[in-house]
Design a protein around this motif. Structure first.
Motif, short mmCIF file in Angstrom:
data_model
loop_
_atom_site.label_atom_id
_atom_site.label_comp_id
_atom_site.label_asym_id
_atom_site.label_seq_id
_atom_site.Cartn_x
_atom_site.Cartn_y
_atom_site.Cartn_z
N VAL A 118 0.85 -1.19 0.00
CA VAL A 118 0.00 0.00 0.00
C VAL A 118 0.88 1.23 0.00
O VAL A 118 2.05 1.18 0.39
CB VAL A 118 -0.97 0.02 1.21
N LYS A 119 0.31 2.35 -0.44
CA LYS A 119 1.08 3.59 -0.47
C LYS A 119 0.22 4.73 0.06
O LYS A 119 -1.01 4.61 0.16
CB LYS A 119 1.58 3.89 -1.88
N ILE A 120 0.87 5.81 0.41
CA ILE A 120 0.17 6.98 0.94
C ILE A 120 -0.87 7.44 -0.07
O ILE A 120 -0.62 7.52 -1.27
CB ILE A 120 1.18 8.11 1.24
N GLY A 121 -2.08 7.71 0.43
CA GLY A 121 -3.17 8.17 -0.42
C GLY A 121 -4.14 7.07 -0.84
O GLY A 121 -5.24 7.36 -1.28
N ASP A 122 -3.74 5.80 -0.72
CA ASP A 122 -4.64 4.69 -1.05
C ASP A 122 -5.85 4.70 -0.14
O ASP A 122 -5.76 5.04 1.04
CB ASP A 122 -3.94 3.33 -0.89
N LYS A 123 -7.00 4.32 -0.69
CA LYS A 123 -8.19 4.07 0.10
C LYS A 123 -8.23 2.56 0.31
O LYS A 123 -8.10 1.79 -0.64
CB LYS A 123 -9.46 4.51 -0.63
#
Length: 95
Positions: free
Chosen positions: A58-63
C-alpha cells in the motif's frame, strides 16, 4: 507532531461514520457503525518481521478496507488515526 510507523505498520485516517441511513433515518452516536474504509496516511518501511520478508504493497493516499475491529486508535491534534499491520488491510479501493 508527526507519526512514522515501524516495520509492517500503516497509519490510517478512518472515513467518517454515516450520520443517516439510506432511507433517511438519522443515527445516534451509539448506533453509528464503525467505518471500515480508510485513507493511508503513512506506511512503514517493511523489512523482516517474525522471520518473513514483508514488502509494503500500500502507499500513501490509497483508500483501503480494514478488518472491522483491528488496530490501535490514537488521537493527535483532534484527528483520529488507526495504526494497523499491513496484514489487517483486506483490500485497496479503486474507482
Amino acid at each position: 507532531m508527526k507519526l512514522k510507523p515501524l516495520a509492517d505498520r500503516v497509519i490510517l485516517r478512518m472515513a467518517d461514520a454515516e450520520e443517516k441511513t439510506k432511507s433517511g433515518i438519522i443515527l445516534t452516536g451509539s448506533a453509528k457503525e464503525k467505518p471500515q474504509v480508510a485513507e493511508v496516511i503513512e506506511v512503514g518501511p517493511g523489512g523482516v518481521v517474525d522471520g518473513k520478508e514483508i514488502v509494503m504493497t500500500v502507499k500513501i493516499g490509497d483508500k483501503v478496507v480494514t478488518n472491522k475491529y483491528s488496530g490501535t486508535e490514537i488521537k493527535i491534534d483532534d484527528i483520529e488515526y488507526v495504526i494497523v499491520k499491513q496484514s489487517d488491510i483486506l483490500a485497496v479501493v479503486s474507482e
